[in-house]
Design a protein around this motif. Sequence first.
Motif, PDB file in Angstrom:
ATOM      1  N   LEU A 146      -9.306  -5.085  -2.091  1.00 22.53           N
ATOM      2  CA  LEU A 146      -7.652  -5.403  -2.545  1.00 22.53           C
ATOM      3  C   LEU A 146      -6.779  -5.019  -1.402  1.00 22.53           C
ATOM      4  O   LEU A 146      -6.664  -3.798  -0.761  1.00 22.53           O
ATOM      5  CB  LEU A 146      -7.560  -5.897  -3.804  1.00 22.53           C
ATOM      6  CG  LEU A 146      -8.000  -6.210  -3.978  1.00 22.53           C
ATOM      7  CD1 LEU A 146      -7.781  -5.799  -6.108  1.00 22.53           C
ATOM      8  CD2 LEU A 146      -8.595  -7.957  -4.720  1.00 22.53           C
ATOM      9  N   PRO A 147      -5.555  -5.834  -0.948  1.00 25.51           N
ATOM     10  CA  PRO A 147      -4.533  -5.669  -0.336  1.00 25.51           C
ATOM     11  C   PRO A 147      -4.647  -3.583  -1.168  1.00 25.51           C
ATOM     12  O   PRO A 147      -3.531  -4.294  -2.078  1.00 25.51           O
ATOM     13  CB  PRO A 147      -3.359  -6.266   0.286  1.00 25.51           C
ATOM     14  CG  PRO A 147      -4.491  -7.535  -0.203  1.00 25.51           C
ATOM     15  CD  PRO A 147      -5.489  -7.494  -1.614  1.00 25.51           C
ATOM     16  N   GLY A 148      -3.728  -2.859  -0.236  1.00 28.47           N
ATOM     17  CA  GLY A 148      -3.323  -1.459  -1.135  1.00 28.47           C
ATOM     18  C   GLY A 148      -4.164  -0.510  -1.177  1.00 28.47           C
ATOM     19  O   GLY A 148      -3.775   0.137  -1.447  1.00 28.47           O
ATOM     20  N   GLU A 149      -5.156  -1.405  -0.929  1.00 25.34           N
ATOM     21  CA  GLU A 149      -6.466  -0.287  -1.180  1.00 25.34           C
ATOM     22  C   GLU A 149      -6.569   0.461   0.378  1.00 25.34           C
ATOM     23  O   GLU A 149      -6.529   0.510   0.955  1.00 25.34           O
ATOM     24  CB  GLU A 149      -7.727  -0.884  -1.647  1.00 25.34           C
ATOM     25  CG  GLU A 149      -8.054  -1.007  -2.885  1.00 25.34           C
ATOM     26  CD  GLU A 149      -8.890  -2.022  -3.634  1.00 25.34           C
ATOM     27  OE1 GLU A 149      -9.846  -1.677  -2.457  1.00 25.34           O
ATOM     28  OE2 GLU A 149      -9.652  -2.698  -4.349  1.00 25.34           O
ATOM     29  N   GLU A 150      -6.946   2.142  -0.350  1.00 21.25           N
ATOM     30  CA  GLU A 150      -6.864   2.786   0.765  1.00 21.25           C
ATOM     31  C   GLU A 150      -8.778   3.187   0.890  1.00 21.25           C
ATOM     32  O   GLU A 150      -9.866   2.920   0.475  1.00 21.25           O
ATOM     33  CB  GLU A 150      -6.441   4.507   0.555  1.00 21.25           C
ATOM     34  CG  GLU A 150      -4.962   4.902   0.745  1.00 21.25           C
ATOM     35  CD  GLU A 150      -4.672   5.843   0.091  1.00 21.25           C
ATOM     36  OE1 GLU A 150      -5.694   7.010  -0.041  1.00 21.25           O
ATOM     37  OE2 GLU A 150      -4.132   6.278  -0.104  1.00 21.25           O
ATOM     38  N   MET A 151      -9.753   3.122   2.114  1.00 20.98           N
ATOM     39  CA  MET A 151     -10.704   3.347   2.760  1.00 20.98           C
ATOM     40  C   MET A 151     -10.328   4.686   4.029  1.00 20.98           C
ATOM     41  O   MET A 151      -9.659   5.093   5.169  1.00 20.98           O
ATOM     42  CB  MET A 151     -11.687   2.435   2.728  1.00 20.98           C
ATOM     43  CG  MET A 151     -10.629   1.279   3.615  1.00 20.98           C
ATOM     44  SD  MET A 151     -11.981   0.300   3.729  1.00 20.98           S
ATOM     45  CE  MET A 151     -11.640  -1.413   2.664  1.00 20.98           C
ATOM     46  N   GLU A 152     -11.553   5.207   3.762  1.00 19.76           N
ATOM     47  CA  GLU A 152     -12.273   6.035   5.293  1.00 19.76           C
ATOM     48  C   GLU A 152     -12.902   5.517   6.086  1.00 19.76           C
ATOM     49  O   GLU A 152     -14.051   4.804   5.883  1.00 19.76           O
ATOM     50  CB  GLU A 152     -12.622   7.499   4.880  1.00 19.76           C
ATOM     51  CG  GLU A 152     -11.590   8.471   4.425  1.00 19.76           C
ATOM     52  CD  GLU A 152     -11.771  10.055   4.018  1.00 19.76           C
ATOM     53  OE1 GLU A 152     -13.480  10.202   4.390  1.00 19.76           O
ATOM     54  OE2 GLU A 152     -11.108  10.611   3.417  1.00 19.76           O
ATOM     55  N   VAL A 153     -12.537   5.050   7.643  1.00 23.16           N
ATOM     56  CA  VAL A 153     -13.216   4.253   8.900  1.00 23.16           C
ATOM     57  C   VAL A 153     -13.295   5.086   9.470  1.00 23.16           C
ATOM     58  O   VAL A 153     -12.028   6.351   9.669  1.00 23.16           O
ATOM     59  CB  VAL A 153     -13.233   2.418   8.279  1.00 23.16           C
ATOM     60  CG1 VAL A 153     -13.304   1.890   7.266  1.00 23.16           C
ATOM     61  CG2 VAL A 153     -11.640   2.831   8.850  1.00 23.16           C
TER      62      VAL A 153
END
Length: 388
Positions: free
Chosen positions: A305-312
């Motif tokens: 969902l928009p606003g979520e954080e993730m490490e890439v």
Amino acid sequence: MIRNIVRVIITVLAGAIGFYLNVILMRLDVLQSLGWQISPIWTFVAMVAIFAILGFLIAPASMRGFLKMISWFDARMTKVPTHDLIGGAVGVIIGLIIASLLSSALRGIPIIGSVLSIILSVSLGYLGLIIGVKRKEEVLGFFTFLPKFKGDKGEKGKGKDGNRQSLGAALPNYKILDTSVIIDGRIADIVQTGFLEGTLLIPGFVLEELQHIADSSDLLKRNRGRRGLDILNQISKEELANNVEIMEIDFEDISEVDSKLVRLGQNLGAPILTNDYNLNKVAELQGVKVLNINELANAVKPIVLPGEEMEVQVMKEGKEPGQGVAYLDDGTMIVVDTGRRYMGQTITVLVTSVLQTAAGRMIFAKPKALVEKKSIGLSGTNEVNALG
């Protein structure tokens, strides 16, 4: 040996035709009206001999023509759905029964009575065939007491879908596999999970295309073809949840494999398993249901969902200036705005939007550090404005 026996049979039948024709001529007194005073015995001998010789001479050509007709008929029959054959056969039988009842009244007519009986039988038989094929749903409805033809009429739909549902009990629950989904290989894992029911149908022309790809001179194509054949062997040998059936069928009037798949899906009322985007669209336009492996894969991916954080990890540059591209473990592409400066680095990003299509899913994001800097700068500006 068999050809000689058939040739003798044709000769005898031709002589019998000459004998019967002479009987008709004798009844009509044709020879006497022409002034020919010939003994009836010699006329019979002459007619039988002439027609027997003609039959003997035309027997080879007749046999060749008959064999060609049988081959043509067999090739056409393989393209006709089973329920059409059953409906047509029932219609022909009913038409011939009615013709036999009416023929008894026509046989009493001198000379032409037998001919009229034959014409009536052919006409009513053909009429029964046409009605049986066009009204196959109603014809098969009379056999609902048999388990194979029994269906749930209460759930009968409308239009084409309704026709397919009404005939669904008479046909196996086929899922037609195309070349791309076999080469892809994920179909074996999906079948092992037990989510896919019914019989996996592999048309002969798809198997032939796989063999051509496996024999290709191009290394990449050859490896893909061999992978597809390995997947088929895996599905067939490991006693998976589904049965696998190879149907030796072809449509000689169609050259493209995709078009043949669509025609087969229409004839069987069965969905096509594929991950080919173009085949997906063409089949849907022609009313054939499609089970797209890519759509299934997208459906079971974790929701972002928009606003979520993730490490890439930013792997490469994007198409637009300053963009970077990263990938999730499932292959989903992430377009990182102003991410070019972070190439080769693992960063935390914030999702801004998600684009979902039949071809796949694309995530757009921005570096979290950049977003926080902008928010801090914006809040500082607001404080200065408030203090005046």
